[in-house]
Design an enzyme around this catalytic site. Structure first.
Site, PDB file in Angstrom:
ATOM      1  N   ARG A 253       0.841  -1.189   0.000  1.00  0.00           N
ATOM      2  CA  ARG A 253       0.000   0.000   0.000  1.00  0.00           C
ATOM      3  C   ARG A 253       0.874   1.236   0.000  1.00  0.00           C
ATOM      4  O   ARG A 253       1.786   1.342   0.803  1.00  0.00           O
ATOM      5  CB  ARG A 253      -0.889   0.016   1.253  1.00  0.00           C
ATOM      6  CG  ARG A 253      -2.036  -0.933   1.154  1.00  0.00           C
ATOM      7  CD  ARG A 253      -2.658  -1.135   2.499  1.00  0.00           C
ATOM      8  NE  ARG A 253      -3.181   0.128   3.020  1.00  0.00           N
ATOM      9  CZ  ARG A 253      -3.705   0.262   4.224  1.00  0.00           C
ATOM     10  NH1 ARG A 253      -3.766  -0.783   5.027  1.00  0.00           N
ATOM     11  NH2 ARG A 253      -4.165   1.414   4.622  1.00  0.00           N
ATOM     12  N   LEU A 254       0.527   2.159  -0.869  1.00  0.00           N
ATOM     13  CA  LEU A 254       1.287   3.397  -0.936  1.00  0.00           C
ATOM     14  C   LEU A 254       1.278   4.120   0.413  1.00  0.00           C
ATOM     15  O   LEU A 254       2.249   4.725   0.820  1.00  0.00           O
ATOM     16  CB  LEU A 254       0.660   4.290  -2.011  1.00  0.00           C
ATOM     17  CG  LEU A 254       1.594   5.013  -2.960  1.00  0.00           C
ATOM     18  CD1 LEU A 254       2.595   4.083  -3.610  1.00  0.00           C
ATOM     19  CD2 LEU A 254       0.785   5.738  -4.020  1.00  0.00           C
ATOM     20  N   ALA A 255       0.148   3.995   1.103  1.00  0.00           N
ATOM     21  CA  ALA A 255       0.003   4.670   2.390  1.00  0.00           C
ATOM     22  C   ALA A 255       1.019   4.175   3.407  1.00  0.00           C
ATOM     23  O   ALA A 255       1.392   4.892   4.327  1.00  0.00           O
ATOM     24  CB  ALA A 255      -1.401   4.437   2.924  1.00  0.00           C
ATOM     25  N   LYS A 256       1.447   2.921   3.250  1.00  0.00           N
ATOM     26  CA  LYS A 256       2.324   2.324   4.261  1.00  0.00           C
ATOM     27  C   LYS A 256       3.797   2.524   3.919  1.00  0.00           C
ATOM     28  O   LYS A 256       4.667   2.242   4.713  1.00  0.00           O
ATOM     29  CB  LYS A 256       2.051   0.809   4.341  1.00  0.00           C
ATOM     30  CG  LYS A 256       0.657   0.483   4.805  1.00  0.00           C
ATOM     31  CD  LYS A 256       0.675   0.033   6.270  1.00  0.00           C
ATOM     32  CE  LYS A 256      -0.677   0.110   6.903  1.00  0.00           C
ATOM     33  NZ  LYS A 256      -1.231  -1.170   7.246  1.00  0.00           N
ATOM     34  N   ARG A 257       4.029   2.966   2.685  1.00  0.00           N
ATOM     35  CA  ARG A 257       5.383   3.176   2.244  1.00  0.00           C
ATOM     36  C   ARG A 257       6.040   4.199   3.147  1.00  0.00           C
ATOM     37  O   ARG A 257       5.388   5.122   3.618  1.00  0.00           O
ATOM     38  CB  ARG A 257       5.316   3.789   0.852  1.00  0.00           C
ATOM     39  CG  ARG A 257       6.259   3.271  -0.144  1.00  0.00           C
ATOM     40  CD  ARG A 257       5.991   4.075  -1.383  1.00  0.00           C
ATOM     41  NE  ARG A 257       5.905   5.496  -1.007  1.00  0.00           N
ATOM     42  CZ  ARG A 257       6.498   6.459  -1.678  1.00  0.00           C
ATOM     43  NH1 ARG A 257       7.201   6.175  -2.745  1.00  0.00           N
ATOM     44  NH2 ARG A 257       6.370   7.713  -1.304  1.00  0.00           N
TER      45      ARG A 257
END
Ligand code: GLU
Ligand code: ZN
Length: 331
Positions: A253-257
């Protein structure tokens, strides 16, 4: 057109960080769903997990959403008839729902530690968003045993999941059917007294008269639990729609990057809100090109069916269309 105000949706951010582009995508879609149907939008701050949430993030979230061009009819900053719109001010309502569940024999105390649960033989992985499946250890403790344990430990409270299947139709993901027991009996109040997300979100959506929940696909597997709570509390559930998450090429997930990409960063880098809106609509499958648009420009053509159903893989080239430096960074 729906009668004015008969459709009610919400954004429900947790003020545990700044809004990243994945949250912004879900917020934009929720806004479009409701604005295209003449409905009312609610902003609710989900700050129930007080250790993770901070008031300054709540302020930034309001600023960032407004910067993007979104608005709402009810919320912490504008008031409204269903307030308060901040979860930490709604504890009595959660307590009352818990009492009803208790009185109906739907809850039981659990004395297990996280370590016990992880160590339980063959604990399979549970719902992606919820950790390992609880094996049901405390469900059948005798009252004497529970009484003895309560002398040395404050229990959490779990919802005893009924057997059978839960099915529902998601506005984006389509028909879903799952075995209710698959995720195990879940926590409605933690041992430290904090009410769980599942309980709080159901109480709030029901009491705020929400008819349509649109949110990120990371919460698709929480929906059966929420449906069970609606059923146990005797409330009519809303319609659900889960929009695909923004993923990187490795399926994360991009959010978790590390660092994510927040609206605040984009704004500071001089990116116009219309560029972000157009990019989000393009990533969601609503525009053939990342044009410069405002949320208003998208209302007319919005249809839930037009949102792409697959994970949105965001390539460096795509990020470069948001801001040139993002495209390079990723390569
Ligand atoms: N507060 C949750 C989050 O930020 C969203 C809850 C919901 O939309 O149901 O992830
Ligand atoms: Zn237990």
């Amino acid at each position: 057109m729906d009668p004015a105000g008969s459709v009610r949706g919400r954004f429900a951010p947790s003020p545990s960080g700044n809004i990243h582009i994945g949250n912004a995508l879900a917020a934009l879609m929720a806004w479009l769903q409701i604005r295209s149907r003449n409905g009312k939008l609610v902003l609710r701050m989900e700050d129930i997990d007080t250790a993770r949430c901070r008031p300054e993030y709540a302020r930034h979230i309001v600023e960032d959403l407004r910067w993007l061009g979104l608005d709402w009819d009810e919320g912490p900053d504008v008031g409204g008839p269903y307030g308060p719109y901040v979860q930490s001010e709604r504890l009595k309502l959660y307590e009352a729902a818990l009492d009803r569940l208790k009185a109906g024999g739907r809850l039981y105390p659990c004395y297990c530690s996280r370590h016990d649960i992880l160590a339980a033989a063959a604990a399979p992985h549970g719902l992606a968003s919820e950790g390992p499946v609880y094996p049901g250890t405390c469900r059948h403790l005798s009252p004497e045993e529970a009484g003895r344990r309560s002398l040395s430990k404050t229990p959490s409270l779990r919802f005893a999941v009924p057997s059978g299947e839960i099915s529902f139709t998601d506005g984006v993901a389509g028909n879903r059917r799952i075995n209710a027991a698959a995720g195990g009996d879940f926590i409605v109040r933690r041992a430290d007294g904090i009410f769980s997300y599942q309980l709080a979100v159901v109480v709030d959506d029901a009491l705020m008269g929400i008819t349509d929940v649109l949110r990120g696909a990371d919460l698709l597997d929480s929906t059966p639990r929420q449906l069970m709570l609606y059923e146990a509390l005797g409330w009519k559930p809303p319609r659900f729609a889960h929009v695909p998450l923004l993923m990187d090429r490795d399926g994360r997930r991009l959010a978790k990057r590390h660092g994510g990409i927040t609206l605040a960063e984009l704004r500071e880098a001089g990116v116009a809100p219309q560029t972000v809106t157009g990019w989000l609509a393009w990533a969601a499958g609503l525009l053939p090109e990342p044009l410069q648009v405002s949320p208003d420009d998208l209302i007319q053509s919005f249809r839930l069916e037009r949102i792409s159903r697959d994970d949105n893989v965001v390539t460096p080239d795509m990020l470069g269309r948001l801001h040139p430096s993002l495209g390079q960074q990723e390569k």
